[in-house]
Write an enzyme that holds these catalytic residues in place. Structure first.
Site, PDB file in Angstrom:
ATOM      1  N   TYR A 340     -54.760 -28.377 -53.135  1.00  0.00           N
ATOM      2  CA  TYR A 340     -53.717 -28.761 -52.365  1.00  0.00           C
ATOM      3  C   TYR A 340     -52.965 -29.185 -52.850  1.00  0.00           C
ATOM      4  CZ  TYR A 340     -57.683 -29.300 -48.029  1.00  0.00           C
ATOM      5  OH  TYR A 340     -58.620 -29.116 -47.672  1.00  0.00           O
ATOM      6  N   GLU A 416     -60.507 -49.925 -31.894  1.00  0.00           N
ATOM      7  CA  GLU A 416     -60.716 -48.344 -31.030  1.00  0.00           C
ATOM      8  C   GLU A 416     -58.825 -48.668 -29.886  1.00  0.00           C
ATOM      9  OE1 GLU A 416     -64.068 -48.247 -28.622  1.00  0.00           O
ATOM     10  OE2 GLU A 416     -64.119 -45.803 -28.826  1.00  0.00           O
TER      11      GLU A 416
END
Ligand code: ZN
Ligand code: ZN
Length: 439
Positions: A340, A416
């Protein structure tokens, strides 16, 4: 049901507000977007939990891909599937002329057996490297998909107001495809995902990466490293361990090479320009205490942040290993595999979008970050068009991220409520970019 009702209310208010404040030239208001992000948050959590409970390995995201496409279709979009094996792409066409921008989320889980004990913990199994293993969203890609879908839903609701369009990219195999296969962002590009319509900018984000909970972290320029790997085989001459002068000892040569390679980062390249790392992670050679073997193999990883330095490091690895080997009369076989590229935030794009990122993060919640020595294949997209990549802390605000399980841990989790920040980030970046270009 109630959620849907609220969402429709927000859209209605938004459009009513837009019409009241000047008809066709009206802009999408930030407060409305943020209200819609609040309203869709329970749905985003529900999506995240489904993805979390049903993780799949890279290039095997079949059910994930199906679910993403179903959700996009339910919004009235027409997703294209099967790109780079399991990738999904959809375009939200804006109601007014303008450029195309992209949001990218990754879809793959990892060969990690979950230990969080969450009610929606993964029980999935898979096969990696011919080994049966648990599968887990241990890098938070479940949250990336859920947040991108949340943003898609909002953007789709306000599409008539958008001066330009949005490409939603759900990408497989970010953690690299299984050995021997192609995949990820590179394969999506090779298969022409941007051939017909190329976005003017691409936005992505990653949760965790040791960033503080509830905060957004970003830096101009290189933010994540280029990741290359190398393999060196040292060929000596076998002999008795008690009579080394009769051979060429590849273990001694390999040891010298390990130390020599450490002088690349510390002595051979400009440390003031950018950091770099050369790590030998595995050495294989020899069978017993008194036999000098014929050869030794070593493999390692290279991390760098600048394309010029990356090339230089490759050359120096060759030169250093070859020089040391020849001084002992040994030979080396060197293979360097480029992986990458570095993930570089386009400085102009970041400058342009910084007010948006600051507003989304809130006062005191946008933090600077050092270059991270892990890699991301978002870089392939960002090498094609200006890219902006954010980090979003995964822990509860106020908790030291160093005390929390890191990405790839069997205990990795997401606080969350912070996903709302991610939804707002994606949405506001797109809206502000498109509105800015329309001014
Ligand atoms: Zn990862
Ligand atoms: Zn990741």
């Amino acid at each position: 049901m109630q959620r849907t009702h609220f969402r429709r209310c927000s859209v209605a208010l938004l459009i009513a507000g837009a019409l009241a404040s000047g008809g066709a030239n009206a802009q999408v208001e930030h407060e409305k977007i943020d209200g819609m992000a609040r309203d869709i948050q329970p749905q985003v959590v529900e999506w995240r939990r489904w993805f979390h409970e049903n993780p799949e390995l890279g290039n095997r995201e079949f059910n994930t891909s199906k679910r993403v496409a179903e959700i996009l279709t339910s919004m009235g979009l027409k997703p294209k599937t099967g790109i780079a094996h399991t990738g999904v792409v959809a375009i939200i066409e804006g109601g007014k002329p303008g450029p195309l921008v992209a949001i990218r989320a990754d879809m793959d889980g990892l060969p990690v057996t979950e230990e969080t004990g969450l009610p929606f913990a993964s029980k999935a199994r898979g096969e990696f490297n011919n080994t049966e293993t648990g599968v887990m969203h241990a890098c938070g890609h479940d949250t990336h998909m859920a947040m991108a879908l949340g943003a898609a839903s909002i953007l789709n609701s306000v599409k008539d107001e958008l001066a330009g369009s949005v490409m939603l990219i759900f990408q497989p195999a970010e953690e690299s495809p299984p050995p021997g296969e192609e995949g990820g962002a590179q394969l999506m590009l090779e298969q022409g995902v941007w051939k017909e319509r190329k976005p003017e900018a691409v936005f992505g984000l990653h949760v965790g990466i040791n960033q503080p909970g509830g905060k957004i972290a970003v830096r101009p320029g290189p933010q994540l490293a280029a990741v290359d790997s190398f393999r060196i085989i040292v060929k000596g001459k076998q002999t008795h361990g008690a009579r080394p002068w009769n051979g060429v000892d590849p273990i001694v040569v390999a040891s010298q090479i390990v130390l020599g390679l450490q002088t690349i980062a510390s002595r051979q390249v400009d440390v003031t320009k950018a950091p770099s790392i050369v790590t030998v992670g595995r050495i294989i050679g020899g069978i017993r205490n008194n036999v000098i073997p014929e050869s030794v193999e070593m493999v390692g990883t290279i991390r760098s942040f600048d394309a010029g330095m990356q090339r230089e490091i490759h050359e120096r690895i060759e030169r250093t290993a070859r020089g040391i080997a020849s001084s002992a009369g040994a030979e080396v076989e060197i293979t360097i595999a480029t992986g990458y590229p570095a993930t570089v935030n386009d400085p102009e794009l970041l400058e342009r979008m910084l007010p948006t990122v600051e507003r989304v993060a809130g006062p005191g919640n946008l933090v600077d970050v050092n270059p991270q020595t892990v890699g991301e294949d978002f870089s392939f997209f960002a090498n094609e068009t200006p890219g902006l990549y954010l980090f979003l802390g995964n822990g509860e605000p106020g908790v030291d991220p160093e005390t929390l399980p890191a990405n790839h841990s069997p205990l990795f989790d997401m606080y969350e409520p912070s996903m709302e920040i991610g939804v707002r980030a994606y949405t506001n970046l797109v809206v502000d970019y498109l509105q800015g270009s329309n001014n």
